[in-house]
Scaffold this active site. Structure first.
Site, PDB file in Angstrom:
ATOM      1  N   ARG A 198      -7.794  -1.167  17.249  1.00  0.00           N
ATOM      2  CA  ARG A 198      -8.250  -0.835  15.897  1.00  0.00           C
ATOM      3  C   ARG A 198      -9.239  -1.932  15.533  1.00  0.00           C
ATOM      4  O   ARG A 198     -10.256  -2.071  16.219  1.00  0.00           O
ATOM      5  CB  ARG A 198      -7.075  -0.691  14.907  1.00  0.00           C
ATOM      6  CG  ARG A 198      -7.487   0.134  13.672  1.00  0.00           C
ATOM      7  CD  ARG A 198      -6.339   0.407  12.709  1.00  0.00           C
ATOM      8  NE  ARG A 198      -6.034  -0.762  11.880  1.00  0.00           N
ATOM      9  CZ  ARG A 198      -5.085  -0.757  10.925  1.00  0.00           C
ATOM     10  NH1 ARG A 198      -4.382   0.322  10.697  1.00  0.00           N
ATOM     11  NH2 ARG A 198      -4.863  -1.840  10.212  1.00  0.00           N
ATOM     12  N   LYS A 248       0.817  -1.227   0.000  1.00  0.00           N
ATOM     13  CA  LYS A 248       0.000   0.000   0.000  1.00  0.00           C
ATOM     14  C   LYS A 248       0.845   1.268   0.000  1.00  0.00           C
ATOM     15  O   LYS A 248       0.426   2.278  -0.547  1.00  0.00           O
ATOM     16  CB  LYS A 248      -0.967  -0.006   1.185  1.00  0.00           C
ATOM     17  CG  LYS A 248      -0.320   0.043   2.541  1.00  0.00           C
ATOM     18  CD  LYS A 248      -1.339  -0.269   3.644  1.00  0.00           C
ATOM     19  CE  LYS A 248      -0.710  -0.142   4.998  1.00  0.00           C
ATOM     20  NZ  LYS A 248      -1.454  -0.889   6.031  1.00  0.00           N
TER      21      LYS A 248
HETATM   22  C1  LIG Z   1      -0.566  -1.602   6.686  1.00  0.00           C
HETATM   23  C2  LIG Z   1      -0.867  -2.906   7.305  1.00  0.00           C
HETATM   24  C3  LIG Z   1       0.164  -3.819   7.562  1.00  0.00           C
HETATM   25  C4  LIG Z   1       1.627  -3.517   7.303  1.00  0.00           C
HETATM   26  O1  LIG Z   1       2.137  -2.660   8.286  1.00  0.00           O
HETATM   27  P1  LIG Z   1       3.708  -2.263   8.327  1.00  0.00           P
HETATM   28  O2  LIG Z   1       3.877  -1.574   9.625  1.00  0.00           O
HETATM   29  O3  LIG Z   1       3.939  -1.382   7.159  1.00  0.00           O
HETATM   30  O4  LIG Z   1       4.486  -3.515   8.245  1.00  0.00           O
HETATM   31  C5  LIG Z   1      -0.182  -5.041   8.110  1.00  0.00           C
HETATM   32  N1  LIG Z   1      -1.462  -5.346   8.394  1.00  0.00           N
HETATM   33  C6  LIG Z   1      -2.490  -4.494   8.166  1.00  0.00           C
HETATM   34  C7  LIG Z   1      -3.872  -4.888   8.524  1.00  0.00           C
HETATM   35  C8  LIG Z   1      -2.214  -3.236   7.622  1.00  0.00           C
HETATM   36  O5  LIG Z   1      -3.230  -2.397   7.396  1.00  0.00           O
END
Ligand SMILES: *Cc1c(COP(=O)(O)O)cnc(C)c1O
Length: 356
Positions: free
Chosen positions: A129, A36
């Protein structure tokens, strides 16, 4: 037009991915590469695939569509909107879920398409969350999900250090593994995946703390920035400059540091404050808040500092630098995760992929 420009070194990225995938494999963990931060750009995602990730994962279906030609499973990270269920079933092999109403809709659409949609059920271990918070609710909803003909429940997941800043530990992740075991015992099913969080969970592996049962991590920031994000420390043998931003200087002038006249509001409605540093060499670079947030970029020339700016202008202090910057020169910046995200999203920032 070539600037502002984001340079992306795919060899360095692939190196980071290989290094971290190896560490995870040694601990029985598969990596879902999170795309993302670079908006699912397929040529960048290829460095993830070449580096050995087992899944590609993104929070937006629009980005998963860009990744559709990769022959590894795609995961939708953000809880699906009911209104996008049709696209979720089409473009995500797996989605993370925490609402029965949404899962029922996914099931309905999967049946129409003659598919089974795989889901990972999210458990909230305290970061507050997404995910089921009460254990009783989890066991109950699993019973409901097992009755849905279009859905295959393949595992449990959790997300930490996102909203509440809660650090992954043997205690909270151990609880996730235990909940998974309870579900397997109670319903006589097998859960293939226990997904133990994001880049903040890597600190456990780096410190040789084993959590038996966790077999997947969803990693973004650690791959692109070589950072373990629970404490923000560098991962050994990884690059932190895969992404670099270049902006072109359009004005260089000696000017005071205090504006002249009565001070009202700046371009963003805030009353600005200034420190008097006398006359300085002020340089304007052609990039602005539409492209980056200024506290997410760091000049590579550490003797250049950022005064501030507005939507399209970045004002720099070049007085102390050993480089005699002139109009037309480019200034180079490293970026934090938020900086990469915004610069990748801005259509005004050109992307240059470096393969050699
Ligand atoms: C963005 C996201 C991740 C990745 O997080 P990082 O800190 O960039 O490794 C993993 N799981 C979910 C649900 C996310 O939204």
């Amino acid at each position: 037009m070539n600037y502002p420009k984001l340079k992306i070194d795919l060899k360095k990225l692939r190196h980071n991915v290989e290094t971290i995938v190896k560490l995870c494999k040694e601990n029985g963990i598969e990596v879902a590469g999170v795309t993302k931060v670079f908006c699912g750009h397929p040529e960048i995602a290829k460095a993830y695939v070449d580096g050995g990730v087992s899944y590609l994962a993104d929070s937006r279906v629009e980005n998963l569509i860009k990744l559709k030609d990769f022959q590894i499973p795609k995961i939708l990270l953000r809880l699906p909107m009911i209104s996008e269920a049709e696209w979720v079933v089409e473009y995500a092999d797996i989605s993370l879920n925490s609402e029965l109403k949404t899962i029922e809709e996914l099931s309905k659409i999967a049946l129409i398409k003659g598919k089974k949609h795989k889901i990972i059920l999210m458990v909230d271990l305290g970061d507050l969350r997404e995910g089921y918070f009460n254990e009783g609710d989890i066991y109950q909803v699993v019973g409901d999900i097992l009755n849905l003909k279009g859905i295959e429940l393949i595992g449990l997941g959790t997300n930490l250090t996102c909203y509440g800043g809660v650090i992954p530990s043997p205690e909270n992740l151990g609880r996730l593994v235990k909940i998974g075991k309870n579900i397997e015992d109670r319903y006589g099913i097998k859960l293939d995946i226990i997904s133990g969080g994001n880049s903040s969970s890597l600190h456990l592996l780096l410190n040789n703390i084993k959590i038996p049962g966790i077999n997947m991590l969803r990693l973004g920031e650690s791959l692109v920035l070589g950072l373990e994000t629970a404490h923000g420390s560098r991962i050994e043998n990884c690059y932190d400059d895969v992404f670099q931003l270049l902006a072109e200087i359009i004005e260089v002038k000696e000017k005071p540091t205090l504006p002249i006249g009565e001070i009202g509001r700046d371009a963003f409605g805030k009353v600005p404050q200034f420190e008097d540093k006398g006359i300085r060499k002020r340089m304007i670079a052609a990039i602005g808040k539409q492209d980056v947030e200024f506290d997410t970029i760091i000049p590579v020339d550490f003797k250049v500092t950022i005064f501030g700016g507005s939507s399209d202008h970045l004002i720099l202090d070049g007085t102390d630098s050993e480089v005699d910057y002139k109009v037309g020169d480019k200034v180079k910046f490293n970026l934090s995760y938020g900086g990469i995200l915004r610069a990748m999203t801005s259509e005004y920032v050109k992307k240059e992929l470096i393969c050699e």
